[in-house]
Design a protein around this motif. Structure first.
Motif, PDB file in Angstrom:
ATOM      1  N   ARG A 117       0.820  -1.222   0.000  1.00  0.00           N
ATOM      2  CA  ARG A 117       0.000   0.000   0.000  1.00  0.00           C
ATOM      3  C   ARG A 117       0.851   1.269   0.000  1.00  0.00           C
ATOM      4  O   ARG A 117       0.370   2.326  -0.369  1.00  0.00           O
ATOM      5  N   GLU A 123      -2.250  -1.060  -6.427  1.00  0.00           N
ATOM      6  CA  GLU A 123      -3.631  -1.100  -5.928  1.00  0.00           C
ATOM      7  C   GLU A 123      -3.878  -2.450  -5.272  1.00  0.00           C
ATOM      8  O   GLU A 123      -3.862  -3.481  -5.951  1.00  0.00           O
ATOM      9  N   VAL A 124      -4.086  -2.452  -3.964  1.00  0.00           N
ATOM     10  CA  VAL A 124      -4.454  -3.674  -3.257  1.00  0.00           C
ATOM     11  C   VAL A 124      -5.957  -3.845  -3.423  1.00  0.00           C
ATOM     12  O   VAL A 124      -6.722  -2.913  -3.172  1.00  0.00           O
TER      13      VAL A 124
END
Length: 192
Positions: A117, A123-124
């Motif tokens: 993050r 982008e998690v």
């Protein structure tokens, strides 16, 4: 006997990326891979205009630049950047034919997610999940993430002694060398 005669292992996994420099930098700087080599341009040799189509299944005028990386002690990752007249430029979803992802075993999924993050452009997807009791992979903890150009990856941690192992002699390979042990053991087996 079934299968490819003499097969020993998966040698590498390959992905086509939109920007080879960006992808190499991401895999080396963010994920800790080691660049083994780069080559290119690769194109049809003089006098054999159909070589790219015949050998690689791409447009005959396609040109490739290639990088080979090592992820951890044993996994080879080949990255291609093509230019081709008929090139599609969107990433397939996991549910699309040809959809894919690469999963990276980690010790602690939550720690890995905190790190990811903080990485620019990563982008998690959602939150880490733990597979509930009752299935063949009880206790597997995982989450998907996307690279800055949209390639889907996963981090996961599977506890030893998975439930499916009670009904089969098959065992899932579990790395014993740490990710940063890029050379692996001296015998090259991948066993610590």
């Amino acid at each position: 006997m079934t299968g490819i005669p003499g097969a020993r292992a998966v040698h590498h996994v390959a992905f086509t990326v939109p920007d080879l420099d960006q992808a190499v930098a991401f895999f080396t700087d963010v994920l800790g891979a080691r660049l083994l080599y780069r080559l290119g341009p690769v194109a049809a040799p003089p006098g054999d205009a159909d070589w790219m189509h015949r050998q690689l299944g791409v447009h005959r005028e396609a040109v490739a630049h290639i990088a080979m990386l090592r992820l951890g002690p044993v996994t080879n990752l080949e990255l291609f950047r093509y230019t081709a007249p008929d090139q599609r430029r969107e990433q397939p979803a996991n549910s699309d034919w040809g959809g894919h992802h690469l999963a990276i075993a980690v010790d602690d999924v939550d720690r890995a997610v905190r790190y990811l993050r903080r990485q620019p452009g990563v982008e998690v997807l959602g939150e880490p999940q733990t597979v509930a009791v009752g299935g063949p992979i009880d206790g597997d903890r995982w989450v998907y993430f996307r690279t800055p150009w949209g390639l889907q990856l996963e981090v996961l941690a599977m506890p030893p002694g998975m439930a499916y192992e009670r009904s089969t002699p098959a065992r899932l390979f579990t790395p014993t060398a740490p990710w940063d042990d890029l050379d692996g053991p001296p015998d090259g087996t991948g066993a610590a």
